[in-house]
Design an enzyme around this catalytic site. Structure first.
Site, PDB file in Angstrom:
ATOM      1  N   THR A  11      12.658  11.580  -5.930  1.00 21.94           N
ATOM      2  CA  THR A  11      12.734  10.677  -7.085  1.00 21.94           C
ATOM      3  C   THR A  11      11.639   9.624  -7.093  1.00 21.94           C
ATOM      4  O   THR A  11      11.536   8.851  -8.055  1.00 21.94           O
ATOM      5  CB  THR A  11      14.108   9.982  -7.139  1.00 21.94           C
ATOM      6  N   ARG A  99       0.782  10.465  11.779  1.00 26.49           N
ATOM      7  CA  ARG A  99      -0.597  10.901  11.546  1.00 26.49           C
ATOM      8  C   ARG A  99      -1.479  10.862  12.784  1.00 26.49           C
ATOM      9  O   ARG A  99      -2.297  11.749  12.995  1.00 26.49           O
ATOM     10  CB  ARG A  99      -1.240  10.049  10.443  1.00 26.49           C
ATOM     11  N   CYS A 128      -4.091   8.400   1.339  1.00 32.60           N
ATOM     12  CA  CYS A 128      -4.742   8.780   0.082  1.00 32.60           C
ATOM     13  C   CYS A 128      -6.232   8.455   0.061  1.00 32.60           C
ATOM     14  O   CYS A 128      -7.052   9.280  -0.364  1.00 32.60           O
ATOM     15  CB  CYS A 128      -4.031   8.113  -1.097  1.00 32.60           C
ATOM     16  N   GLY A 159      -0.938   3.041  -5.779  1.00 34.17           N
ATOM     17  CA  GLY A 159      -0.874   3.237  -4.337  1.00 34.17           C
ATOM     18  C   GLY A 159       0.142   2.339  -3.666  1.00 34.17           C
ATOM     19  O   GLY A 159       0.524   2.578  -2.520  1.00 34.17           O
ATOM     20  N   HIS A 241      -7.901   6.142  -7.124  1.00 35.07           N
ATOM     21  CA  HIS A 241      -8.730   5.336  -6.237  1.00 35.07           C
ATOM     22  C   HIS A 241     -10.203   5.706  -6.439  1.00 35.07           C
ATOM     23  O   HIS A 241     -10.540   6.879  -6.636  1.00 35.07           O
ATOM     24  CB  HIS A 241      -8.368   5.576  -4.775  1.00 35.07           C
TER      25      HIS A 241
END
Length: 340
Positions: A11, A99, A128, A159, A241
């Site tokens: 969502t 990450r 991103c 973002g 971006h």
């Protein structure tokens, strides 16, 4: 075909795009499961012409899942995604939590697909701002190893999530009306302003967003010797971006060669006709899955330098698209001979 695919965070802004892409691309899955917080559990969700009920995200909810695509805050990913791996699922995670874990591959399918195919359980999708830059760096790097990168990002409010977008619209309306507005996503006004801070500051004076661009790029490219300096700025742009990127390569790459390298690389679109005012801009790139480059020119300060402008939709290639592409990559290899 995957038997059961779970989507975590369906969502949210990124999750909604994931659902659109999975539907549009006819993703190979027999069954879908949508997981959300206890606050959202029980609410309806429309997907592929069916009404699903959001299920509560718990460790036990991943039973029977062979693929999980997740877009959640770091703390949620840390708490729940190990249970998905333990249940036998391949997990594609959009959060930043895993990450830099050396045991977790950080993947952009156009750049290091082999890392995803060799993964054991968990695959991380990059930040991103890192993603679009690395896609643009890859063809140059393959032509002549990149020694140094200097990047400045101009990052859209999307973002910062749905509240970041609300802050831009509502803050702009309040400013134009001469009123006051209490910002939620940003520490300073974003309307008619630029904020040279994204994330918290580290001891070295750089923000967490800037250090993500440094560390994640080295990991994805497999080159810890690459020198990278980043400055990340939040600007009053709704989506996409933008980045100015200057690279120093081992041998000179001319603008003409760079255009050819970019144009031949999957996922890159060259828009580079400054004489006619043609270069990538956020309002033309939003809703697109590619990385756009333009303003390709020599770096006047270094014989092996090249500068260019880069724009990409941070909610799509910077997040949702990259995750879905990883899932498609896994499916294409896992089920390559299924229909032969």
């Amino acid at each position: 075909m995957f038997q059961k695919v779970a989507i975590v965070g369906a969502t949210g802004a990124v999750g909604r795009i994931m659902l659109e892409m999975l539907a549009q691309r006819n993703f190979p899955a027999r069954e879908f499961l949508f997981l959300a917080s206890a606050r959202s559990a029980g609410k309806p969700l429309e997907f592929l012409g069916k009404t699903y009920t959001l299920q509560e995200l718990t460790p036990a909810a991943f039973a029977g899942c062979d693929l999980v695509i997740s877009s959640t805050p770091d703390d949620v990913a840390a708490k729940y995604l190990p249970a998905a791996v333990a249940a036998g699922a391949t997990v594609i995670d959009e959060s930043g939590y895993f990450r830099m874990n050396p045991d977790v591959p950080l993947v952009i399918p156009e750049v290091n697909p082999q890392a995803a195919l060799a993964a054991r359980g968990l695959i991380a999708s990059p930040n991103c701002s890192t993603t679009q830059m690395v896609v643009a760096l890859k063809p140059l790097y393959d032509a002549s190893r990149i020694r140094r990168v200097i990047v400045s990002s101009y990052q859209a409010v999307s973002g910062a999530g749905l509240q970041g977008t609300a802050d831009l619209w509502d803050g702009t309306r309040a400013h134009l009306a001469g009123g006051e507005y209490s910002y939620s996503a940003f520490a300073h006004p974003i309307a008619f302003n630029a904020i040279p801070q994204i994330g918290g500051f580290k001891d070295n004076g750089y923000t967490s967003e800037e250090m993500k661009m440094v560390l994640e790029t080295r990991k994805i490219m497999g080159d810890d010797a690459m020198q990278i300096n980043a400055t990340c700025v939040r600007v009053p742009v709704a989506n996409c971006h933008s980045e100015t990127i200057t690279v120093e390569t081992e041998r000179p790459i001319s603008p003409a060669e760079a255009r050819e390298l970019f144009a031949a690389f999957p996922g890159i679109v060259v828009v580079d006709d400054p004489a006619h005012g043609r270069y990538p801009m956020p309002h033309e790139c939003t809703g697109r899955d590619e990385v756009f480059v333009g303003r390709i020119r020599r770096d006047l300060s270094h014989p092996n330098g090249l500068s260019f402008w880069c724009v990409s939709d941070n909610l799509r290639k910077g997040a949702a698209t990259n995750a879905v592409q990883i899932a498609e990559l896994i499916a294409s290899h896992r089920f390559a001979g299924a229909n032969r």
